[in-house]
Design an enzyme around this catalytic site. Structure first.
Site, mmCIF file in Angstrom:
data_model
loop_
_atom_site.group_PDB
_atom_site.id
_atom_site.type_symbol
_atom_site.label_atom_id
_atom_site.label_comp_id
_atom_site.label_asym_id
_atom_site.label_seq_id
_atom_site.Cartn_x
_atom_site.Cartn_y
_atom_site.Cartn_z
ATOM 1 N N GLU A 45 -38.529 -27.189 26.307
ATOM 2 C CA GLU A 45 -37.926 -26.388 27.198
ATOM 3 C C GLU A 45 -37.774 -27.325 28.571
ATOM 4 O OE1 GLU A 45 -36.877 -23.601 27.234
ATOM 5 O OE2 GLU A 45 -37.584 -22.660 25.103
ATOM 6 N N TYR A 128 -38.900 -19.361 34.370
ATOM 7 C CA TYR A 128 -38.167 -19.363 33.193
ATOM 8 C C TYR A 128 -39.175 -19.886 32.110
ATOM 9 C CZ TYR A 128 -35.916 -21.004 29.010
ATOM 10 O OH TYR A 128 -35.562 -21.191 27.616
ATOM 11 N N ASP A 146 -33.070 -17.027 31.568
ATOM 12 C CA ASP A 146 -32.037 -18.177 31.653
ATOM 13 C C ASP A 146 -30.608 -17.715 32.302
ATOM 14 O OD1 ASP A 146 -31.189 -17.559 29.227
ATOM 15 O OD2 ASP A 146 -30.868 -19.760 28.980
ATOM 16 N N CYS A 198 -21.635 -15.038 23.292
ATOM 17 C CA CYS A 198 -21.255 -14.512 24.680
ATOM 18 C C CYS A 198 -21.166 -15.673 25.593
ATOM 19 C CB CYS A 198 -22.446 -13.651 24.912
ATOM 20 S SG CYS A 198 -21.882 -12.438 26.479
ATOM 21 N N CYS A 205 -16.312 -11.787 21.209
ATOM 22 C CA CYS A 205 -16.834 -10.325 21.357
ATOM 23 C C CYS A 205 -16.705 -9.564 19.935
ATOM 24 C CB CYS A 205 -16.121 -9.708 22.074
ATOM 25 S SG CYS A 205 -16.487 -9.892 24.048
ATOM 26 N N CYS A 208 -19.654 -10.311 17.946
ATOM 27 C CA CYS A 208 -21.068 -9.947 18.590
ATOM 28 C C CYS A 208 -21.663 -8.644 17.991
ATOM 29 C CB CYS A 208 -20.669 -9.544 20.030
ATOM 30 S SG CYS A 208 -22.282 -9.558 21.042
ATOM 31 N N CYS A 214 -22.119 -2.828 24.732
ATOM 32 C CA CYS A 214 -21.800 -3.714 25.814
ATOM 33 C C CYS A 214 -20.852 -3.006 26.907
ATOM 34 C CB CYS A 214 -21.391 -4.947 25.337
ATOM 35 S SG CYS A 214 -20.898 -6.138 26.796
#
Length: 351
Positions: A45, A128, A146, A198, A205, A208, A214
DNA sequence: GACTCGTGGCC
DNA sequence: TGGCCAAGAGT
């Protein structure tokens, strides 16, 4: 606080998609394996902060091989650690990495705190990273936000407020769709979605799993979310770097702990103001490379004029003579690695 | 909230 | 080519 309704089905759909399409990443526990090692989750991370998966890969492999546990890392030599980080950028992360490993070892018996609050108190661990480690390594419900999550959530709910003012609303919406279980998988699924489907430009899309949920998909231009502020123009700076060579060695300094490239080995290069008439660090027969080395930092670009000379004494100030044939081990940040390469190319062309 | 802080890939 | 962007944190 999570609520029921349309928003509650988003996590289920996303996790089902993740179970099939999750990216296979070195720091990610394979499906069905035991929970991920908190040390490795934390290390990944930190490396991934503002850094692409592709760039992190080799560094993660090198670090986990050389420093397999947080206690081994805590015992690392500072200069070795900084040299190993060289090229990855944002060097405050490396300084904080070591400080964090030492805090975990000294104050927590070598075990990472299992709560978001405990993690947040560690050096280099912000909102985060604390949430990500709590969720991914410890299975806690934490709201992980994030830049990927920001984008996905801003689109899901068509949040048109410009960043950064939209952050509280985005975070509240992320909280509403974060499930009580598998919060770590959910966070990683959101980040995978943001990285592969995305995306900032030309989102896919059609691929997705959330498009029916959405609000941005229902508009003419889903990519218009989130709304970002205009950026300032980058100023240009001019600097001078000095390559001093003696008996097959080059003189390297260590930059101050704080500030740009802090704590890193470097060629002496003074202040990068546009001083037209630089003062060499020592009297010598100086030559100047025909082309300056150009480099772009986050908030300015630099043209570094590189001067080189053979000298018979060290300049004033602290530094070390480094063997030129082992310069790749010095851990120079990219700017100075490129300056060094330019000098060596010039010298090789002369011979 | 506004700045500082790296680097490489992409279009 | 050059601006945009990346699993942000610290001040």
């Amino acid at each position: 606080m999570r609520v029921e309704g349309r928003e509650s089905k988003i996590a289920g759909e996303l996790l089902a998609h993740y179970d099939v399409h999750a990216r296979k990443l070195p720091w990610r526990a394979p499906p069905g394996a035991n929970a991920a090692d908190p040390y490795r989750v934390w290390l990944s991370e930190v490396m991934l902060q503002q850094t692409t998966v592709a760039a992190v890969g080799p560094y993660y492999a090198k670090f986990t091989e050389r420093w397999p546990t947080v206690e081994v890392l805590a015992a690392a030599d500072d200069a070795d650690l900084m040299a190993a980080w060289a090229g990855l950028g944002y060097y405050a992360r490396a300084r904080n990495l070591l400080a964090c490993a030492r805090a975990v070892t000294r104050d927590h018996g070598g075990r990472f705190p299992a709560t978001e609050e405990g993690l947040r108190a560690l050096p280099g661990v912000g909102a985060y990273t604390a949430a990500a480690v709590a969720a991914i390594a410890f299975g806690q419900r934490a709201v992980v936000v994030d830049a990927n999550v920001e984008r996905v959530v801003a689109r899901l709910f068509a949040i048109g407020t410009p960043l950064p003012a939209a952050r509280p609303a985005i975070r509240a919406a992320a909280d509403r769709i974060t499930p009580d279980t598998r919060a770590g998988d959910f966070a990683q699924a959101m980040m995978d979605l943001g990285a592969t489907v995305c995306t900032p430009r030309n989102p896919a899309c059609g691929l997705c799993p959330l498009r029916e949920d959405c609000a941005a998909f229902a508009t003419a231009d889903p990519a218009a979310f989130p709304v970002k502020p205009a950026k300032k123009a980058k100023p240009h700076r001019l600097g001078h770097g000095w390559w001093m060579e003696r008996d097959g060695h080059v003189w390297l300094e260590r930059r101050p702990e704080r500030g740009l490239l802090g704590g890193m080995r470097a060629l002496p290069s003074g202040a990068w103001s546009d001083a037209p008439d630089p003062t060499p660090p020592i009297n010598a027969e100086w030559r100047t490379l025909a082309e300056p080395v150009g480099h772009v930092f986050t908030h300015f670009s630099l043209a570094l004029r590189v001067h080189h000379a053979h000298v018979d004494a060290a300049p004033d100030g602290e530094g070390e003579w480094w063997p030129i044939d082992r310069l790749d081990e010095a851990g120079l940040p990219t700017l100075f690695a490129r300056a060094a390469a330019a000098v060596r190319k010039e010298r090789d062309a002369r011979n």
